[in-house]
Design an enzyme around this catalytic site. Structure first.
Site, PDB file in Angstrom:
ATOM      1  N   LEU A  22       0.813  -1.211   0.000  1.00 54.29           N
ATOM      2  CA  LEU A  22       0.000   0.000   0.000  1.00 54.29           C
ATOM      3  C   LEU A  22       0.846   1.260   0.000  1.00 54.29           C
ATOM      4  O   LEU A  22       0.540   2.222  -0.711  1.00 54.29           O
ATOM      5  CB  LEU A  22      -0.924  -0.001   1.218  1.00 54.29           C
ATOM      6  CG  LEU A  22      -2.200  -0.821   1.114  1.00 54.29           C
ATOM      7  CD1 LEU A  22      -2.831  -1.011   2.491  1.00 54.29           C
ATOM      8  CD2 LEU A  22      -3.196  -0.145   0.170  1.00 54.29           C
ATOM      9  N   ASP A  41      11.001   3.829   4.644  1.00 57.72           N
ATOM     10  CA  ASP A  41      10.740   2.433   5.000  1.00 57.72           C
ATOM     11  C   ASP A  41      12.031   1.804   5.503  1.00 57.72           C
ATOM     12  O   ASP A  41      13.137   2.291   5.211  1.00 57.72           O
ATOM     13  CB  ASP A  41      10.226   1.638   3.796  1.00 57.72           C
ATOM     14  CG  ASP A  41       9.343   0.463   4.208  1.00 57.72           C
ATOM     15  OD1 ASP A  41       9.533  -0.056   5.323  1.00 57.72           O
ATOM     16  OD2 ASP A  41       8.462   0.075   3.430  1.00 57.72           O
ATOM     17  N   ASP A  65      13.529   2.921  11.151  1.00 54.08           N
ATOM     18  CA  ASP A  65      12.351   2.441  11.860  1.00 54.08           C
ATOM     19  C   ASP A  65      11.423   3.615  12.162  1.00 54.08           C
ATOM     20  O   ASP A  65      11.814   4.578  12.822  1.00 54.08           O
ATOM     21  CB  ASP A  65      12.828   1.775  13.156  1.00 54.08           C
ATOM     22  CG  ASP A  65      11.713   1.239  14.029  1.00 54.08           C
ATOM     23  OD1 ASP A  65      10.532   1.424  13.672  1.00 54.08           O
ATOM     24  OD2 ASP A  65      12.033   0.641  15.071  1.00 54.08           O
ATOM     25  N   ASN A  92       1.786   4.885   7.062  1.00 53.97           N
ATOM     26  CA  ASN A  92       1.388   3.570   6.558  1.00 53.97           C
ATOM     27  C   ASN A  92       2.223   2.429   7.132  1.00 53.97           C
ATOM     28  O   ASN A  92       1.818   1.276   7.021  1.00 53.97           O
ATOM     29  CB  ASN A  92       1.484   3.577   5.027  1.00 53.97           C
ATOM     30  CG  ASN A  92       1.236   2.218   4.415  1.00 53.97           C
ATOM     31  OD1 ASN A  92       0.108   1.756   4.324  1.00 53.97           O
ATOM     32  ND2 ASN A  92       2.317   1.545   4.000  1.00 53.97           N
ATOM     33  N   TYR A 164      -3.102  -5.836  16.942  1.00 53.18           N
ATOM     34  CA  TYR A 164      -3.337  -5.051  15.721  1.00 53.18           C
ATOM     35  C   TYR A 164      -4.639  -4.260  15.824  1.00 53.18           C
ATOM     36  O   TYR A 164      -4.699  -3.074  15.489  1.00 53.18           O
ATOM     37  CB  TYR A 164      -3.382  -6.017  14.542  1.00 53.18           C
ATOM     38  CG  TYR A 164      -3.465  -5.389  13.173  1.00 53.18           C
ATOM     39  CD1 TYR A 164      -2.367  -4.769  12.594  1.00 53.18           C
ATOM     40  CD2 TYR A 164      -4.652  -5.460  12.439  1.00 53.18           C
ATOM     41  CE1 TYR A 164      -2.441  -4.221  11.320  1.00 53.18           C
ATOM     42  CE2 TYR A 164      -4.736  -4.925  11.166  1.00 53.18           C
ATOM     43  CZ  TYR A 164      -3.632  -4.304  10.613  1.00 53.18           C
ATOM     44  OH  TYR A 164      -3.721  -3.759   9.349  1.00 53.18           O
ATOM     45  N   LYS A 168      -4.904  -0.195  15.810  1.00 56.34           N
ATOM     46  CA  LYS A 168      -5.668   0.488  14.766  1.00 56.34           C
ATOM     47  C   LYS A 168      -6.813   1.310  15.360  1.00 56.34           C
ATOM     48  O   LYS A 168      -7.160   2.376  14.843  1.00 56.34           O
ATOM     49  CB  LYS A 168      -6.197  -0.523  13.759  1.00 56.34           C
ATOM     50  CG  LYS A 168      -5.098  -1.188  12.922  1.00 56.34           C
ATOM     51  CD  LYS A 168      -4.221  -0.167  12.222  1.00 56.34           C
ATOM     52  CE  LYS A 168      -3.284  -0.799  11.214  1.00 56.34           C
ATOM     53  NZ  LYS A 168      -2.439   0.201  10.506  1.00 56.34           N
ATOM     54  N   THR A 198      -1.746  -7.549   0.027  1.00 55.67           N
ATOM     55  CA  THR A 198      -0.343  -7.198   0.220  1.00 55.67           C
ATOM     56  C   THR A 198       0.363  -8.372   0.900  1.00 55.67           C
ATOM     57  O   THR A 198      -0.257  -9.393   1.214  1.00 55.67           O
ATOM     58  CB  THR A 198      -0.200  -5.939   1.098  1.00 55.67           C
ATOM     59  OG1 THR A 198      -0.616  -6.256   2.443  1.00 55.67           O
ATOM     60  CG2 THR A 198      -1.027  -4.784   0.569  1.00 55.67           C
TER      61      THR A 198
END
Length: 298
Positions: A22, A41, A65, A92, A164, A168, A198
């Site tokens: 993404l 990244d 990081d 992201n 996760y 989120k 992905t």
């Protein structure tokens, strides 16, 4: 009616986690719109930046990081060094360590929450301070855009991803708080809950179709990101979108459900028995504080 201005010419945009998936798709879409990119990244940033340049765009790579101490400040410093400013931030970067709650260890929890939530915070804090300073210096609103990456996991509960889902959900809350803080400076903050094929979702969605376009291709999410980064979205802030394929679902704010009141006004609840009787007569959502209808978007 005039066409909305979705061009990004001259703007400086940073995308974290842009080495693949993404993030790469977002970086390419922003560059296609005319933005100058800072591609960040741990791995693959150089490849995405090179791809943008090969297509005639402007891009620089930044390794590291996203959740490390000072990562947000380094991101902003790199944008200022190369482009003199930062106008768009797309958060992201992320990882997964899926496991049921009773089997999850502390490292699996900390890694996911740290990368997603702390990483979003560090970059957002640096960008917000940058835009506040610019607005005060210039005496007016600035073009500042934050696009955060939440997930349907926090809407559905996702029992195999408690780390996760929690991260989120925190990102969605961070987004609304950031939007309120930035409003006076003309900057915006929104979040997307993308559904895409992905490396992180291979086991969930499987391989792409052999014939025809892939409805879950990452690049099908990026048009929303490019729009939110543009001048046309100046009035859109504090929103959370579910997006995939040709669908964008706009989440409603949390709504107050049943209101339970003690029998004695002003006297408070007399004990758990009175509470139990009140709850028994209430119309509680059968699925709790989740939004299972988002799973049916297609």
């Amino acid at each position: 009616m005039d066409e909305p201005n979705v061009r990004l010419d001259g703007l400086a945009a940073a995308v974290t986690g842009a080495g693949r998936g993404l993030g790469r798709a977002h970086a390419l879409a922003l560059a296609e719109g005319g933005a100058r990119l800072l591609v960040a990244d741990l791995h693959g940033a150089q490849d995405t930046a090179a791809e943008i340049r090969a297509r005639g765009g402007t891009a620089r790579a930044l390794g590291g990081d996203a959740a490390a101490d000072g990562a947000g400040d380094r991101l902003l410093a790199a944008a200022e060094e190369h482009y003199g400013r930062l106008d768009v931030l797309v958060n992201n970067a992320g990882v997964v360590r899926d496991r049921m709650l009773f089997n999850m260890d502390e490292a699996e929890w900390d890694t996911v929450v740290r990368t997603h939530l702390r990483g979003h915070f560090l970059a957002s804090r640096a960008a917000a301070a940058h835009w506040r300073a610019r607005a005060k210096r210039d005496g007016g609103p600035v073009h500042g855009r934050i696009v955060n990456t939440a997930s349907e996991a926090f809407l559905l509960g996702s029992p195999g991803q408690p780390n996760y889902a929690a991260a989120k959900g925190g990102i969605a809350a961070l987004t609304t708080a950031t939007a309120q803080a930035l409003r006076r400076y003309g900057a915006t903050a929104n979040a997307i809950c993308p559904r895409a094929r992905t490396a992180m979702t291979t086991e969930v969605f499987g391989p792409p179709p052999q014939d025809g376009p892939d409805p879950l291709a990452p690049e099908r999410v990026s048009p929303l990101v490019a729009y939110l980064a543009s001048p046309a979205a100046a009035h859109v802030t504090g929103q959370v979108f579910v997006v995939h394929g040709g669908v964008i679902g706009v989440l409603r704010p949390p709504e107050l459900g049943p209101v339970l009141r003690a029998a004695s006004p002003g006297g408070g609840w007399t004990g758990p028995g009175e509470v139990a009787r009140a709850v028994r007569g209430a119309d509680l959502p059968p699925h709790g504080f989740t939004a299972p209808e988002v799973a049916s978007l297609a």
